[in-house]
Design a protein around this motif. Sequence first.
Motif, short mmCIF file in Angstrom:
data_model
loop_
_atom_site.label_atom_id
_atom_site.label_comp_id
_atom_site.label_asym_id
_atom_site.label_seq_id
_atom_site.Cartn_x
_atom_site.Cartn_y
_atom_site.Cartn_z
N ASP A 91 -20.26 -17.17 43.71
CA ASP A 91 -20.31 -16.20 42.99
C ASP A 91 -21.14 -16.27 41.90
O ASP A 91 -21.09 -17.44 41.04
N VAL A 123 -22.31 -14.74 38.32
CA VAL A 123 -21.75 -13.48 37.34
C VAL A 123 -22.74 -13.29 36.27
O VAL A 123 -22.91 -14.45 35.58
N HIS A 181 -22.83 -10.53 40.92
CA HIS A 181 -21.94 -9.80 40.07
C HIS A 181 -22.54 -9.33 38.79
O HIS A 181 -23.00 -10.35 38.09
N LYS A 198 -14.57 -9.71 30.63
CA LYS A 198 -15.39 -10.82 31.32
C LYS A 198 -14.81 -11.91 31.78
O LYS A 198 -15.08 -12.42 33.02
N TYR A 209 -12.37 -11.02 34.65
CA TYR A 209 -13.40 -10.83 35.90
C TYR A 209 -13.41 -12.00 36.70
O TYR A 209 -13.38 -12.11 38.02
N ILE A 210 -14.09 -13.05 35.92
CA ILE A 210 -14.34 -14.37 36.66
C ILE A 210 -13.09 -15.26 36.94
O ILE A 210 -13.12 -15.84 38.27
N VAL A 213 -12.88 -19.29 39.02
CA VAL A 213 -13.49 -19.90 38.24
C VAL A 213 -14.21 -21.20 38.76
O VAL A 213 -15.39 -21.57 38.26
N VAL A 256 -17.64 -20.21 40.35
CA VAL A 256 -18.56 -19.26 39.65
C VAL A 256 -19.76 -19.66 38.93
O VAL A 256 -19.39 -20.79 38.19
N ALA A 302 -21.85 -18.48 35.68
CA ALA A 302 -21.92 -17.43 34.88
C ALA A 302 -23.21 -17.51 33.88
O ALA A 302 -23.49 -18.66 33.64
N MET A 341 -16.33 -16.06 29.16
CA MET A 341 -16.77 -16.18 30.64
C MET A 341 -17.48 -17.51 30.61
O MET A 341 -17.34 -18.18 31.62
N ALA A 347 -16.44 -20.53 33.30
CA ALA A 347 -17.10 -20.76 34.54
C ALA A 347 -17.30 -22.48 35.10
O ALA A 347 -17.41 -23.25 34.11
N SER A 406 -22.22 -22.79 33.65
CA SER A 406 -22.62 -21.71 32.84
C SER A 406 -24.03 -21.63 32.09
O SER A 406 -24.38 -23.05 31.90
#
Length: 156
Positions: A16, A18, A49, A82, A85-86, A91, A94, A96, A106, A110, A113
Amino acid sequence: MLQITVPGSGDLKFKDLVLDFNGTLACDGELIPGVRERLLLLAESLKIHIITADTFGSVEQEVAAIPCELAVISTTSQDDEKLDYIKSLGVKNVVAVGNGRNDRLMLKAAQLSMAIAQTEGASMTAVLAADILVPDILVALDLLLKPQRLIATLRI
């Protein structure tokens, strides 16, 4: 899925991506030129996302041609929303990307990031929470499209 082997850190596996909208993908509610094309390429390997309070009321129109999950959040407690959401995505899977103070939780949580410092600037709390600081969203997306660049930044 996007898998990257980073010397000294092992394998990173991402499902994902984000992204914050305003200040990250967009300026004044309009997508930054070049973003749409890069997100279309990334959508081949990652689920995209986009999470936003939609300050300018333009997000639906701006991302209509991008295969993505769109999450419009409230104008209060955005940092917690936020993060939640992750967490719901897991995580560890993800990447981000954001720029604002409301992105800091967030970014910290993640697996990978990136903080963006472009026209709207970047909150120092977001910068300090991120793994990587980049000058603009195109550079951030290109790091994912050209993982050798990312490996050079992250290797130990």
